[in-house]
Design an enzyme around this catalytic site. Structure first.
Site, PDB file in Angstrom:
ATOM      1  N   ASP A  62       0.861  -1.180   0.000  1.00  0.00           N
ATOM      2  CA  ASP A  62       0.000   0.000   0.000  1.00  0.00           C
ATOM      3  C   ASP A  62       0.895   1.227   0.000  1.00  0.00           C
ATOM      4  O   ASP A  62       1.746   1.382   0.875  1.00  0.00           O
ATOM      5  CB  ASP A  62      -0.882  -0.017   1.253  1.00  0.00           C
ATOM      6  CG  ASP A  62      -1.947   1.078   1.242  1.00  0.00           C
ATOM      7  OD1 ASP A  62      -1.800   2.053   0.480  1.00  0.00           O
ATOM      8  OD2 ASP A  62      -2.910   0.957   2.019  1.00  0.00           O
ATOM      9  N   ASN A  89       2.464   6.640 -10.219  1.00  0.00           N
ATOM     10  CA  ASN A  89       1.135   6.549 -10.805  1.00  0.00           C
ATOM     11  C   ASN A  89       0.039   6.276  -9.780  1.00  0.00           C
ATOM     12  O   ASN A  89      -1.117   6.589 -10.030  1.00  0.00           O
ATOM     13  CB  ASN A  89       1.137   5.433 -11.867  1.00  0.00           C
ATOM     14  CG  ASN A  89      -0.237   5.118 -12.375  1.00  0.00           C
ATOM     15  OD1 ASN A  89      -0.850   5.912 -13.077  1.00  0.00           O
ATOM     16  ND2 ASN A  89      -0.750   3.948 -12.028  1.00  0.00           N
ATOM     17  N   TYR A 153      -8.485  15.684  -3.581  1.00  0.00           N
ATOM     18  CA  TYR A 153      -7.832  14.986  -4.688  1.00  0.00           C
ATOM     19  C   TYR A 153      -7.106  15.995  -5.569  1.00  0.00           C
ATOM     20  O   TYR A 153      -5.908  15.854  -5.861  1.00  0.00           O
ATOM     21  CB  TYR A 153      -8.873  14.215  -5.501  1.00  0.00           C
ATOM     22  CG  TYR A 153      -8.324  13.566  -6.756  1.00  0.00           C
ATOM     23  CD1 TYR A 153      -7.393  12.543  -6.671  1.00  0.00           C
ATOM     24  CD2 TYR A 153      -8.754  13.974  -8.021  1.00  0.00           C
ATOM     25  CE1 TYR A 153      -6.890  11.946  -7.822  1.00  0.00           C
ATOM     26  CE2 TYR A 153      -8.261  13.382  -9.166  1.00  0.00           C
ATOM     27  CZ  TYR A 153      -7.331  12.369  -9.066  1.00  0.00           C
ATOM     28  OH  TYR A 153      -6.829  11.782 -10.195  1.00  0.00           O
ATOM     29  N   GLY A 154      -7.806  17.054  -5.974  1.00  0.00           N
ATOM     30  CA  GLY A 154      -7.193  18.076  -6.818  1.00  0.00           C
ATOM     31  C   GLY A 154      -6.049  18.795  -6.124  1.00  0.00           C
ATOM     32  O   GLY A 154      -5.009  19.064  -6.730  1.00  0.00           O
ATOM     33  N   ALA A 155      -6.240  19.097  -4.840  1.00  0.00           N
ATOM     34  CA  ALA A 155      -5.215  19.845  -4.099  1.00  0.00           C
ATOM     35  C   ALA A 155      -3.939  19.037  -3.921  1.00  0.00           C
ATOM     36  O   ALA A 155      -2.828  19.560  -4.053  1.00  0.00           O
ATOM     37  CB  ALA A 155      -5.767  20.266  -2.737  1.00  0.00           C
ATOM     38  N   LYS A 157      -2.895  16.553  -5.823  1.00  0.00           N
ATOM     39  CA  LYS A 157      -2.254  16.396  -7.129  1.00  0.00           C
ATOM     40  C   LYS A 157      -1.595  17.715  -7.561  1.00  0.00           C
ATOM     41  O   LYS A 157      -0.545  17.710  -8.223  1.00  0.00           O
ATOM     42  CB  LYS A 157      -3.262  15.938  -8.175  1.00  0.00           C
ATOM     43  CG  LYS A 157      -3.688  14.486  -8.012  1.00  0.00           C
ATOM     44  CD  LYS A 157      -2.535  13.519  -8.224  1.00  0.00           C
ATOM     45  CE  LYS A 157      -2.996  12.084  -8.316  1.00  0.00           C
ATOM     46  NZ  LYS A 157      -1.892  11.136  -8.591  1.00  0.00           N
TER      47      LYS A 157
END
Length: 254
Positions: A62, A89, A153-155, A157
């Protein structure tokens, strides 16, 4: 020099390599002559991919595990004795309205999208310095605009993109190049996978996203993988610190 010559005998690490973009990248690298260590949490998927080609080694782990970076590098070095490419990835995300914010969920997203790549790069630094290798991070075009309910998620990334630029400058003296690919909506199963959407809702989202893409369709892995190999190739000696958005124009929508 042919593509096979470029990758022949080289060693890549692809986290999240048993499905989606990671699996497609692994397949392309192996076809081009590389050896690949893939990671993931699903033992059955990992075993299936590893059994398909003796150039593939699988490690069930993990990415949220704080020791994952060191374990991954040790596995690759033990098998092949070198590392030429890291493809960060693995990703984590979840639909999360403000009223449902949960510290553990946010911490898990951050652990996979920010901490894990950082630990892997740290662990692989010496090997990448020796090979003058490359790092390709997988971001997201979601970071280009506001992302209600996908804010973390956006922050995270977006944070990976900042790390990309910072690492590119810091590691340039060692000949290590660092770039990011930011895919738009790609058919990978991520919506029903780590996003956890029911099948019906995922289909609705896919239809909606396809309608938003100026080039008229959702992406497929073959739209993304060639750019990963190009940025990771030793033939690409003078491009670093870049974030390439591959999304059919999706992030340009108003």
């Amino acid at each position: 020099m042919t593509e096979n010559d470029t990758w022949q005998g080289k060693v890549a690490i692809v986290t999240g390599g048993s499905s989606g973009i990671g699996l497609a990248t692994t397949t392309a690298l192996v076809a081009s002559g590389a050896n690949v260590l893939i990671t993931g949490r699903n033992a059955d998927k990992l075993a299936e991919v590893a059994a398909s080609n003796d150039q593939i080694e699988a490690l069930q782990i993990d990415s949220a595990d704080v020791t994952s970076g060191q374990q991954i590098v040790e596995a690759a070095m033990s098998r092949w004795g070198r590392i030429d490419l890291i493809v960060n990835n693995s990703g984590a995300g979840q639909l999360l309205p403000v009223g449902e914010y949960d510290a553990e969920i946010i911490a898990k997203i951050s652990a996979v999208n920010v901490v894990a790549p950082s630990q892997l790069v740290k662990a692989a630094y010496t090997a990448l310095k020796e090979s003058k290798g490359a790092i390709v991070n997988i971001g997201t075009a979601v970071s280009r605009n506001a992302a209600p309910m996908l804010a973390h998620y956006g922050a995270t990334k977006a944070a990976l993109e900042h790390l990309t630029k910072s690492w590119a400058v810091e590691l340039a003296k060692d000949g290590i190049r660092v770039n990011t690919i930011a895919p738009g909506p790609v058919k990978t199963g991520a919506l029903t996978g780590f996003m956890g959407l029911p099948e019906e809702m995922a289909q609705q989202v896919e239809t909606q996203e396809a309608a938003q893409v100026p080039l008229g369709r959702r992406g497929v892995t073959s739209d993304i993988v060639p750019w990963i190999l190009r940025l990771g190739s030793s033939e690409n000696e003078w491009l670093t610190g870049q974030v390439l958005t591959v999304d059919g124009g999706w992030s340009l929508r108003s």
